[in-house]
Scaffold this active site. Sequence first.
Site, PDB file in Angstrom:
ATOM      1  N   GLY A  18     -61.011  11.396-104.000  1.00  0.00           N
ATOM      2  CA  GLY A  18     -61.871  10.214-104.072  1.00  0.00           C
ATOM      3  C   GLY A  18     -61.230   9.020-103.388  1.00  0.00           C
ATOM      4  O   GLY A  18     -60.334   9.177-102.563  1.00  0.00           O
ATOM      5  N   HIS A  74     -61.642   9.925 -94.584  1.00  0.00           N
ATOM      6  CA  HIS A  74     -62.467  10.943 -95.252  1.00  0.00           C
ATOM      7  C   HIS A  74     -63.832  11.049 -94.556  1.00  0.00           C
ATOM      8  O   HIS A  74     -64.359  12.144 -94.387  1.00  0.00           O
ATOM      9  CB  HIS A  74     -62.699  10.572 -96.725  1.00  0.00           C
ATOM     10  CG  HIS A  74     -61.453  10.573 -97.558  1.00  0.00           C
ATOM     11  ND1 HIS A  74     -60.903   9.424 -98.061  1.00  0.00           N
ATOM     12  CD2 HIS A  74     -60.659  11.587 -97.970  1.00  0.00           C
ATOM     13  CE1 HIS A  74     -59.827   9.724 -98.768  1.00  0.00           C
ATOM     14  NE2 HIS A  74     -59.649  11.030 -98.733  1.00  0.00           N
ATOM     15  N   SER A  90     -55.601   6.189 -99.125  1.00  0.00           N
ATOM     16  CA  SER A  90     -56.168   5.504-100.299  1.00  0.00           C
ATOM     17  C   SER A  90     -55.137   4.568-100.927  1.00  0.00           C
ATOM     18  O   SER A  90     -55.487   3.648-101.661  1.00  0.00           O
ATOM     19  CB  SER A  90     -56.616   6.522-101.342  1.00  0.00           C
ATOM     20  OG  SER A  90     -57.501   7.431-100.748  1.00  0.00           O
ATOM     21  N   LYS A 114     -52.881  13.803 -91.651  1.00  0.00           N
ATOM     22  CA  LYS A 114     -51.937  12.809 -92.178  1.00  0.00           C
ATOM     23  C   LYS A 114     -50.986  13.436 -93.194  1.00  0.00           C
ATOM     24  O   LYS A 114     -49.804  13.136 -93.221  1.00  0.00           O
ATOM     25  CB  LYS A 114     -52.682  11.644 -92.812  1.00  0.00           C
ATOM     26  CG  LYS A 114     -51.732  10.537 -93.111  1.00  0.00           C
ATOM     27  CD  LYS A 114     -52.271   9.540 -94.060  1.00  0.00           C
ATOM     28  CE  LYS A 114     -51.195   9.200 -95.028  1.00  0.00           C
ATOM     29  NZ  LYS A 114     -51.423   9.745 -96.346  1.00  0.00           N
ATOM     30  N   ASP A 115     -51.511  14.337 -94.018  1.00  0.00           N
ATOM     31  CA  ASP A 115     -50.656  15.039 -94.981  1.00  0.00           C
ATOM     32  C   ASP A 115     -50.229  16.357 -94.340  1.00  0.00           C
ATOM     33  O   ASP A 115     -50.653  17.441 -94.759  1.00  0.00           O
ATOM     34  CB  ASP A 115     -51.424  15.276 -96.280  1.00  0.00           C
ATOM     35  CG  ASP A 115     -51.785  13.962 -96.938  1.00  0.00           C
ATOM     36  OD1 ASP A 115     -50.860  13.243 -97.350  1.00  0.00           O
ATOM     37  OD2 ASP A 115     -52.979  13.631 -97.016  1.00  0.00           O
ATOM     38  N   GLN A 150     -50.491  16.933-109.591  1.00  0.00           N
ATOM     39  CA  GLN A 150     -49.717  16.681-108.377  1.00  0.00           C
ATOM     40  C   GLN A 150     -49.017  15.314-108.396  1.00  0.00           C
ATOM     41  O   GLN A 150     -48.467  14.900-107.383  1.00  0.00           O
ATOM     42  CB  GLN A 150     -50.593  16.849-107.137  1.00  0.00           C
ATOM     43  CG  GLN A 150     -51.708  15.843-106.960  1.00  0.00           C
ATOM     44  CD  GLN A 150     -52.647  16.244-105.822  1.00  0.00           C
ATOM     45  OE1 GLN A 150     -53.463  17.146-105.954  1.00  0.00           O
ATOM     46  NE2 GLN A 150     -52.512  15.580-104.681  1.00  0.00           N
ATOM     47  N   VAL A 181     -56.836   9.392 -88.941  1.00  0.00           N
ATOM     48  CA  VAL A 181     -57.579   8.185 -88.529  1.00  0.00           C
ATOM     49  C   VAL A 181     -56.679   6.985 -88.833  1.00  0.00           C
ATOM     50  O   VAL A 181     -56.045   6.926 -89.893  1.00  0.00           O
ATOM     51  CB  VAL A 181     -58.917   8.077 -89.287  1.00  0.00           C
ATOM     52  CG1 VAL A 181     -59.660   6.804 -88.909  1.00  0.00           C
ATOM     53  CG2 VAL A 181     -59.781   9.313 -88.992  1.00  0.00           C
TER      54      VAL A 181
HETATM   55  O1  PAF Z   1     -55.100  15.444-100.009  1.00  0.00           O
HETATM   56  C1  PAF Z   1     -55.626  15.256-101.136  1.00  0.00           C
HETATM   57  O2  PAF Z   1     -56.453  14.359-101.322  1.00  0.00           O
HETATM   58  C2  PAF Z   1     -55.224  16.142-102.299  1.00  0.00           C
HETATM   59  O3  PAF Z   1     -53.888  16.486-102.239  1.00  0.00           O
HETATM   60  C3  PAF Z   1     -56.102  17.397-102.425  1.00  0.00           C
HETATM   61  C4  PAF Z   1     -55.939  18.318-101.239  1.00  0.00           C
HETATM   62  C5  PAF Z   1     -57.560  16.983-102.581  1.00  0.00           C
HETATM   63  C6  PAF Z   1     -55.697  18.169-103.694  1.00  0.00           C
HETATM   64  O4  PAF Z   1     -55.833  17.395-104.834  1.00  0.00           O
END
Ligand code: PAF
Length: 281
Positions: free
Chosen positions: A31, A37, A186, A149-150, A61, A176
């Site tokens: 979110g 996104h 975020s 990015k990740d 996480q 982006v």
């Molecule tokens: O990248 C994210 O926003 C989160 O790590 C994911 C992949 C939605 C898992 O919670």
Amino acid sequence: MKVLRSPRTLISWRRRLDRDGITVGMVPTMGALHAGHRALIRKARLACDALVVSLFVNPKQFGPREDFARYPRSFTHDATMCRQEGVDLLYAPSLEAMYPAGHQTSVTVREVSARWEGAVRPHHFGGVVTVVAKLLSAARPDIAFFGQKDFQQTVVIKRLVTDLNLDVTVRVCPTVREADGLALSSRNIYLSPGERRVAPRLYAALQAGRAAMHRGMTSGAEVTRAMKTILAREPLVTVDYLAVCDPMTLEPLRVVRRSAVLLGAIRLGNVRLIDNILVGR
Ligand code: PAF
């Protein structure tokens, strides 16, 4: 746009699409949706017949001293963006629906999770792959979309998909950025105005590494030094890591022969920023 709140209802939704034989795309998110996104959702919308976006702030996480409690939550804004982008299903499960009492299974991806983000945030990727495995197995998308990015997350998730024989294609979409180069995240809203001014220096450091490689530098240590030099001039910045790595294994490269990923993570006050650049030779 439909909104579903539990794995059981998502599984039934997906089962009905099986009969129609259509392509399903999924964009997993936590979110607080931003333009990064939106770009992922647009790519997915073009590539798939039915599109599900998941919104779930996954407690597993986050470390005990991390920002789970204050992580931005903006359901109305997120739902509006999804509706605007033609999303078919918004999957926003409750915590209890995802992890009901008695839940005790977790998934681990070992080597590629261990370094970099994994070293600084030891529980992070275990939580990510556990929730992603749950999301993918309930929604059974043909294609799942993640942001570059990740970068380490994408490597870990590809490993998960390969190792568990999940029948899904992982598509990684470009980062982006703001006009000054800061990667959208975020968590950027946590930055004070002073920190925000310095934040694009992380990308500048990665660009310096890329420029050094393009000039012919092949020593991983020297490319890393070129990146560190940029951030050494920034008193607000603490470097967690800057590294030149193999894009598949994430092992640091002593000599860069072909492609490499330049990975960086810094802290600005209480805010951690990560970024990366893929460099081809
Ligand atoms: O990248 C994210 O926003 C989160 O790590 C994911 C992949 C939605 C898992 O919670």
